[in-house]
Design a protein around this motif. Sequence first.
Motif, PDB file in Angstrom:
ATOM      1  N   GLN A  59       0.698  -1.052  -0.117  1.00  0.00           N
ATOM      2  CA  GLN A  59       0.102   0.042   0.085  1.00  0.00           C
ATOM      3  C   GLN A  59       0.777   1.259  -0.121  1.00  0.00           C
ATOM      4  OE1 GLN A  59      -2.485   0.263   3.565  1.00  0.00           O
ATOM      5  NE2 GLN A  59      -3.729   1.932   2.593  1.00  0.00           N
ATOM      6  N   ILE A  60       1.988   1.276   0.679  1.00  0.00           N
ATOM      7  CA  ILE A  60       2.852   2.233   0.678  1.00  0.00           C
ATOM      8  C   ILE A  60       3.560   2.698  -0.425  1.00  0.00           C
ATOM      9  CG2 ILE A  60       5.010   3.162   1.714  1.00  0.00           C
ATOM     10  CD1 ILE A  60       3.946   1.990   4.517  1.00  0.00           C
ATOM     11  N   GLU A  63       1.047   4.226  -2.875  1.00  0.00           N
ATOM     12  CA  GLU A  63       0.975   5.738  -2.452  1.00  0.00           C
ATOM     13  C   GLU A  63       2.048   6.507  -3.020  1.00  0.00           C
ATOM     14  OE1 GLU A  63      -2.010   7.175  -1.613  1.00  0.00           O
ATOM     15  OE2 GLU A  63      -2.845   5.326  -1.561  1.00  0.00           O
ATOM     16  N   LYS A  64       3.223   5.702  -2.787  1.00  0.00           N
ATOM     17  CA  LYS A  64       4.618   6.167  -3.142  1.00  0.00           C
ATOM     18  C   LYS A  64       4.549   6.718  -4.530  1.00  0.00           C
ATOM     19  CE  LYS A  64       8.942   4.284  -3.427  1.00  0.00           C
ATOM     20  NZ  LYS A  64       9.913   3.716  -2.867  1.00  0.00           N
ATOM     21  N   LYS A  66       1.953   6.875  -6.637  1.00  0.00           N
ATOM     22  CA  LYS A  66       1.116   7.899  -7.123  1.00  0.00           C
ATOM     23  C   LYS A  66       1.639   9.284  -6.829  1.00  0.00           C
ATOM     24  CE  LYS A  66      -3.132   5.854  -5.357  1.00  0.00           C
ATOM     25  NZ  LYS A  66      -4.296   5.844  -4.486  1.00  0.00           N
ATOM     26  N   ALA A  67       2.291   9.565  -5.651  1.00  0.00           N
ATOM     27  CA  ALA A  67       2.863  10.762  -5.232  1.00  0.00           C
ATOM     28  C   ALA A  67       3.864  11.037  -6.342  1.00  0.00           C
ATOM     29  CB  ALA A  67       3.366  10.615  -3.972  1.00  0.00           C
TER      30      ALA A  67
END
Length: 101
Positions: A59-60, A63-64, A66-67
């Motif tokens: 999940q991290i 998100e990374k 995506k960022a």
Amino acid sequence: SDDLGVTFDEFSKIRILPSDQFEASDNLKEECKDFTQKIEDFNSIVQIFLEMMRAKAEQIEMEKLKAIGLRNRVESELDNRKSKRLQLQLLIKERHAELHR
């Protein structure tokens, strides 16, 4: 050394060890079973924890990514705006020059 002899316990079972040693041995066996069960329970908990950590890590990572994608889009947009501003400034200069001819 102790003499090992065959004896019978209160339940008429044949015993090679004296009753106090047999009880100690039996208690040790039960403690080992309990310890083994606790280790197995602990291992199960650790496996659940590791699976949760793997899921969180995925999940991290998502998100990374995506960022990073959003940051790249922002940087690209800033470059586009800067380029557009320079084009508009050039156009203004060209029009200004045409007016003064």
